[in-house]
Design a protein around this motif. Sequence first.
Motif, PDB file in Angstrom:
ATOM      1  N   HIS A 874       0.790  -1.235   0.000  1.00 43.26           N
ATOM      2  CA  HIS A 874       0.000   0.000   0.000  1.00 43.26           C
ATOM      3  C   HIS A 874       0.825   1.290   0.000  1.00 43.26           C
ATOM      4  O   HIS A 874       0.237   2.381  -0.040  1.00 43.26           O
ATOM      5  CB  HIS A 874      -0.932   0.010   1.219  1.00 43.26           C
ATOM      6  CG  HIS A 874      -1.939  -1.090   1.217  1.00 43.26           C
ATOM      7  ND1 HIS A 874      -2.979  -1.159   0.320  1.00 43.26           N
ATOM      8  CD2 HIS A 874      -2.055  -2.204   2.014  1.00 43.26           C
ATOM      9  CE1 HIS A 874      -3.707  -2.239   0.547  1.00 43.26           C
ATOM     10  NE2 HIS A 874      -3.168  -2.900   1.577  1.00 43.26           N
ATOM     11  N   SER A 875       2.146   1.224   0.041  1.00 48.79           N
ATOM     12  CA  SER A 875       2.935   2.468   0.106  1.00 48.79           C
ATOM     13  C   SER A 875       2.806   3.306  -1.156  1.00 48.79           C
ATOM     14  O   SER A 875       2.967   4.531  -1.109  1.00 48.79           O
ATOM     15  CB  SER A 875       4.413   2.142   0.351  1.00 48.79           C
ATOM     16  OG  SER A 875       4.612   1.690   1.665  1.00 48.79           O
ATOM     17  N   ARG A 876       2.530   2.675  -2.273  1.00 51.02           N
ATOM     18  CA  ARG A 876       2.371   3.461  -3.510  1.00 51.02           C
ATOM     19  C   ARG A 876       1.200   4.430  -3.369  1.00 51.02           C
ATOM     20  O   ARG A 876       1.307   5.603  -3.750  1.00 51.02           O
ATOM     21  CB  ARG A 876       2.172   2.542  -4.704  1.00 51.02           C
ATOM     22  CG  ARG A 876       2.128   3.289  -6.047  1.00 51.02           C
ATOM     23  CD  ARG A 876       2.089   2.312  -7.210  1.00 51.02           C
ATOM     24  NE  ARG A 876       2.147   3.008  -8.490  1.00 51.02           N
ATOM     25  CZ  ARG A 876       3.261   3.404  -9.086  1.00 51.02           C
ATOM     26  NH1 ARG A 876       4.422   3.174  -8.489  1.00 51.02           N
ATOM     27  NH2 ARG A 876       3.231   4.018 -10.248  1.00 51.02           N
ATOM     28  N   ALA A 877       0.101   3.934  -2.767  1.00 47.19           N
ATOM     29  CA  ALA A 877      -1.074   4.797  -2.579  1.00 47.19           C
ATOM     30  C   ALA A 877      -0.954   5.634  -1.306  1.00 47.19           C
ATOM     31  O   ALA A 877      -1.550   6.721  -1.213  1.00 47.19           O
ATOM     32  CB  ALA A 877      -2.334   3.938  -2.529  1.00 47.19           C
ATOM     33  N   ARG A 892      -1.133   1.160  13.586  1.00 44.55           N
ATOM     34  CA  ARG A 892      -2.144   2.188  13.849  1.00 44.55           C
ATOM     35  C   ARG A 892      -2.428   2.994  12.577  1.00 44.55           C
ATOM     36  O   ARG A 892      -3.577   3.303  12.267  1.00 44.55           O
ATOM     37  CB  ARG A 892      -1.655   3.103  14.969  1.00 44.55           C
ATOM     38  CG  ARG A 892      -2.689   4.159  15.383  1.00 44.55           C
ATOM     39  CD  ARG A 892      -2.248   4.965  16.597  1.00 44.55           C
ATOM     40  NE  ARG A 892      -1.012   5.688  16.333  1.00 44.55           N
ATOM     41  CZ  ARG A 892       0.169   5.396  16.876  1.00 44.55           C
ATOM     42  NH1 ARG A 892       0.269   4.393  17.731  1.00 44.55           N
ATOM     43  NH2 ARG A 892       1.241   6.110  16.571  1.00 44.55           N
ATOM     44  N   GLU A 893      -1.365   3.308  11.825  1.00 48.08           N
ATOM     45  CA  GLU A 893      -1.529   4.060  10.570  1.00 48.08           C
ATOM     46  C   GLU A 893      -2.375   3.267   9.580  1.00 48.08           C
ATOM     47  O   GLU A 893      -3.286   3.811   8.938  1.00 48.08           O
ATOM     48  CB  GLU A 893      -0.138   4.327   9.972  1.00 48.08           C
ATOM     49  CG  GLU A 893      -0.137   5.235   8.768  1.00 48.08           C
ATOM     50  CD  GLU A 893      -0.137   6.709   9.158  1.00 48.08           C
ATOM     51  OE1 GLU A 893      -1.010   7.437   8.638  1.00 48.08           O
ATOM     52  OE2 GLU A 893       0.701   7.105   9.981  1.00 48.08           O
ATOM     53  N   ALA A 894      -2.098   1.968   9.474  1.00 49.03           N
ATOM     54  CA  ALA A 894      -2.873   1.134   8.542  1.00 49.03           C
ATOM     55  C   ALA A 894      -4.336   1.072   8.961  1.00 49.03           C
ATOM     56  O   ALA A 894      -5.248   1.076   8.116  1.00 49.03           O
ATOM     57  CB  ALA A 894      -2.276  -0.269   8.483  1.00 49.03           C
ATOM     58  N   GLY A 895      -4.610   1.033  10.262  1.00 49.71           N
ATOM     59  CA  GLY A 895      -5.979   1.036  10.755  1.00 49.71           C
ATOM     60  C   GLY A 895      -6.684   2.335  10.430  1.00 49.71           C
ATOM     61  O   GLY A 895      -7.849   2.347   9.995  1.00 49.71           O
ATOM     62  N   GLU A 896      -5.991   3.461  10.635  1.00 52.72           N
ATOM     63  CA  GLU A 896      -6.588   4.760  10.362  1.00 52.72           C
ATOM     64  C   GLU A 896      -6.845   4.954   8.866  1.00 52.72           C
ATOM     65  O   GLU A 896      -7.780   5.667   8.470  1.00 52.72           O
ATOM     66  CB  GLU A 896      -5.674   5.865  10.896  1.00 52.72           C
ATOM     67  CG  GLU A 896      -5.596   5.898  12.433  1.00 52.72           C
ATOM     68  CD  GLU A 896      -4.544   6.875  12.939  1.00 52.72           C
ATOM     69  OE1 GLU A 896      -3.811   7.439  12.087  1.00 52.72           O
ATOM     70  OE2 GLU A 896      -4.448   7.048  14.172  1.00 52.72           O
ATOM     71  N   GLY A 898      -7.822   2.586   6.965  1.00 51.53           N
ATOM     72  CA  GLY A 898      -8.854   1.630   6.582  1.00 51.53           C
ATOM     73  C   GLY A 898      -8.318   0.406   5.870  1.00 51.53           C
ATOM     74  O   GLY A 898      -9.082  -0.361   5.287  1.00 51.53           O
ATOM     75  N   LEU A 899      -7.020   0.172   5.932  1.00 48.86           N
ATOM     76  CA  LEU A 899      -6.428  -0.999   5.281  1.00 48.86           C
ATOM     77  C   LEU A 899      -6.691  -2.262   6.089  1.00 48.86           C
ATOM     78  O   LEU A 899      -6.743  -3.368   5.543  1.00 48.86           O
ATOM     79  CB  LEU A 899      -4.914  -0.804   5.095  1.00 48.86           C
ATOM     80  CG  LEU A 899      -4.503   0.487   4.361  1.00 48.86           C
ATOM     81  CD1 LEU A 899      -2.996   0.586   4.281  1.00 48.86           C
ATOM     82  CD2 LEU A 899      -5.121   0.510   2.963  1.00 48.86           C
ATOM     83  N   ILE A 900      -6.829  -2.112   7.399  1.00 43.65           N
ATOM     84  CA  ILE A 900      -7.208  -3.199   8.304  1.00 43.65           C
ATOM     85  C   ILE A 900      -8.169  -2.615   9.313  1.00 43.65           C
ATOM     86  O   ILE A 900      -8.303  -1.389   9.433  1.00 43.65           O
ATOM     87  CB  ILE A 900      -5.990  -3.828   9.017  1.00 43.65           C
ATOM     88  CG1 ILE A 900      -5.189  -2.750   9.759  1.00 43.65           C
ATOM     89  CG2 ILE A 900      -5.102  -4.585   8.037  1.00 43.65           C
ATOM     90  CD1 ILE A 900      -4.021  -3.301  10.576  1.00 43.65           C
ATOM     91  N   ASP A 901      -8.844  -3.487  10.054  1.00 42.63           N
ATOM     92  CA  ASP A 901      -9.764  -3.018  11.083  1.00 42.63           C
ATOM     93  C   ASP A 901      -9.006  -2.197  12.125  1.00 42.63           C
ATOM     94  O   ASP A 901      -7.994  -2.654  12.686  1.00 42.63           O
ATOM     95  CB  ASP A 901     -10.441  -4.228  11.739  1.00 42.63           C
ATOM     96  CG  ASP A 901     -11.413  -3.807  12.823  1.00 42.63           C
ATOM     97  OD1 ASP A 901     -12.525  -3.385  12.482  1.00 42.63           O
ATOM     98  OD2 ASP A 901     -11.016  -3.888  14.016  1.00 42.63           O
TER      99      ASP A 901
END
Length: 955
Positions: A874-877, A892-896, A898-901
């Motif tokens: 997901h770093s490209r996006a 935490r960043e991935a959660g915020e 919306g990539l994971i719950d």
Amino acid sequence: MAAGAFAVTAAQALRPDGEGPRAGGDVLYSAAYSHYARRVLQARPDLPEILAAAVAQPLTRAWMEARLQALHAPSADTEDAAKRALRRLRAEVMCAVIERDLRGLATLGEVTGAMTDLAELAIQHGLAVLGDDLAATFGRPVGAHSGEVQELVVVGMGKLGGRELNVSSDIDLIFLYDEDGETQGGPRSLSNHEYFIRLGRRLINLLADVTADGYVFRVDMRLRPNGDAGPLACSLGMLEEYLVVQGREWERYAWIKGRVVSALGSPHAQRTAGLLTRLTSPFVFRRYLDYGVIAAIRSLHAQIRSEAAKRSGGLPGHGVNQRSFNIKLGRGGIREIEFMAQVFQLIRGGQDPALRIRPTLEVLAVAVERGLLPPGQAGQLGDAYRFLRQLEHRLQYRDDAQTHHLPTSPDEQHAVAQMMGCSDWPALLARLAELQEPVAQQFEATFSDPDAGPCEALWPDIVIHDSAARAQDNAQDPSHAEGDSAVPCQRLQAAGFTDCNALLDRLRAIAASLRYRALSEASRARFDQLVNRALDLAARQDDPDSTIGRFIDFLEAISRRASYLSLLSEYPQAMDRVAQTLHASRWAAAYLTRHPQLLDELLDSDALAGAPDWAAFRKRLHERLLAAEGQVEQQMDILRREHHAETFRVLLQDLQGMLTVEQVADRLSDLADAMLDATLETVWRQLATRHREAPRFAVIAYGRLGGKELGYASDLDIIFLYDDEHERAPEVYAAYARRLITWLTSHTAAGALFDVDTRLRPNGAAGLLVTSFDAFRRYQLREGDNTAWVWEHQALTRARFCAGDAAIGARFEALRCEVLCQERDAAALRGEIAQMRRKVAEGHPNPTELFDLKHDRGGMVDIEFTVQYLVLLHSRAHPQLTRNAGNIALLREAGELGLIDAALALAVGDAYRLFRARQHQLRLDGQVHARVAPASMAAQTAAVGTLWQAVFGED
């Protein structure tokens, strides 16, 4: 100031009421306040005009040389002429010093510097005159081996060596020469030894003989080897043998200030002075921290104070005969300040060359800079030292007498008080007491004989005394043997120990060991005291048996190092902290036992409480490495000692609960970066094949160091990059990298620094040790046939520039972001990472029923692989995911995003934090594998499993 302004008599200089000098610039203060200066002025009508010119500016060596040339014409180049010229010069210098000082124009440093310059000039001039005179009869001394003309090496000791000479001081000298041989070129021949003795005697006479013109300096030769019983001059070889075989503790103190004061104009003199430094430095400055000097200085000071007490009283206003108080040797006096400065030198000078300086005030300044002395205390010592030295000079100005006693007559007291700028004698005494009391208190706190506190004498009573009793009883009645441990075991049990028989056997084994019996009497007494104290301290812990076992291992490891025994004996608080450290952590106990020099760190409460100052640490490390330039082993030891000390400070704060696991990892990672930078710089300076001033070379950190998650015993996963078009660059940097690895991984007398793993470089162990940046870029971007694997891009998520060329570091960070932001196929990436996870699990089997916090499914590796997958996909996006911010922040960043719950991201982040904390605790407890009961982590492993299922679609 016009020359005629000083054309006054001594009587005219005094005010009519006799209360002191007239105001204004038409008065000779020296005549008003110094009986000596008044006598000289009466005998030398030319002197006021000379002084008028001299006092207008600070006294210099050049001015003295010009005056000596005027007083000693070359046509009168005889010993008698030199005697007269030097004595007349001394009178001029003394009067000028007195005048400038009493007018407030001269600093303490100018006064002592002028007297030191005078002494050096007199010695050097005298040697030149006497050497020429002896040459007419005996020729010049020649070395038997080198064939070089030899010179007498005059070493100034004490205040002359320290450039702190007072105005009426003796000069302490030692006469040395390099080689034996004979004189050549004269009608008669002498051995070099006899020649230098003759030259030395004549020099003493030239300086100290009292003539109609007075004397130049009294000379004291008692500091030479064997004192008055030794030869007047000795060879460097004789001196070396004496220091090695007979050198005593007080002589180490004396040699701190030893300095060659004869001329160093010839190559032979310079070479001999260098030989002398290399000979005496190991005697004075021990390579280890030498706390044994505290007891030695305490003993020496007690003798000095006892002698002073016979001639004077206590502190002014605090005892009988107060008016004859000795400001040098008495309580709170000059000598106590000197002792406090020089104890730092003797203890630490072997490891810190910055402390190998001579002037007392400069030593205090370095002690503050090094954090050894609080600035406030150093300020008190410095203020007292300056005041006492100025008072010392004013006492000596009166009659040119080498006195340190306060005057007894009211007239003298009044004059001295005025000279010190005080309204009357009581005001001077009050100021003196105000300055001396803090000195005395500091001295007593530093050198008082410590009391370790009350504790039951379990050792050596229950072992040594009991063993003797058992031997006697068993000889009379063998039936006693079975019960001979009952009483000592009962005493140990009463103290709180459980496995008393094992402990008693261990203690008896120590008492019977060759190591214990080989200790000196003083060391054995200290060891006995410390074992007894260890038993007392261990008994207070909640696990006394484990603590005492670690304590005994530690004490046995240091038993042959008298300095460490002295440190713990002198500083009971250090012993208390040892007990806390040994009790708190098996790993910490082993670390301290391997590196007992770290005991010194236990004394610095401020350092143990504060955060590291990395800029100051890097500066200090740089200075110490530069001071040891060219001495590879010493530099490697410096790196290791500094790293161990800083690691230990982190460890102590960690054990006290002052740091989180993340803070520990950050500090250890920052420390590793600093050590790598220092090593890079030092090794490059010594690389014979280097082709530029600074290398275009960088260290890239991976793994724990890359993610700033370093632990106490972590390897360094690093690779080496260079960006240099020079044709020799590949071979130069390859040699550089090999040397770096040697410096980082070698075991020296100071221990080890790091284990290094470079297998994450392109093509792993089969690849080149160093890689050009362009080749690394093509490899990572998969340009060409030789390209990076997915797992190498995984590793890049936790990589960073950590040391070396910052420009290469910036290029690496840009490339890293470019690689992480590449477009990737989700399914292919998912399959690659899942397959790699299975391989890692197969490589770390767990045969136990326990849960391995790192490698078992649901543990730390699962979390790390999940984060790496999210970053690569997901770093490209979302370029913010390329930040090397750590797994918890990235979850935490991935959660915020919306990539994971989001809730699951927080739960897994909390699990990762807990896993790391438990792993850290188990490592500190000495566990090889971080494994716990599965039930204790069931909720956390379930959350990790849920996240893995959600991301990878498999259990």
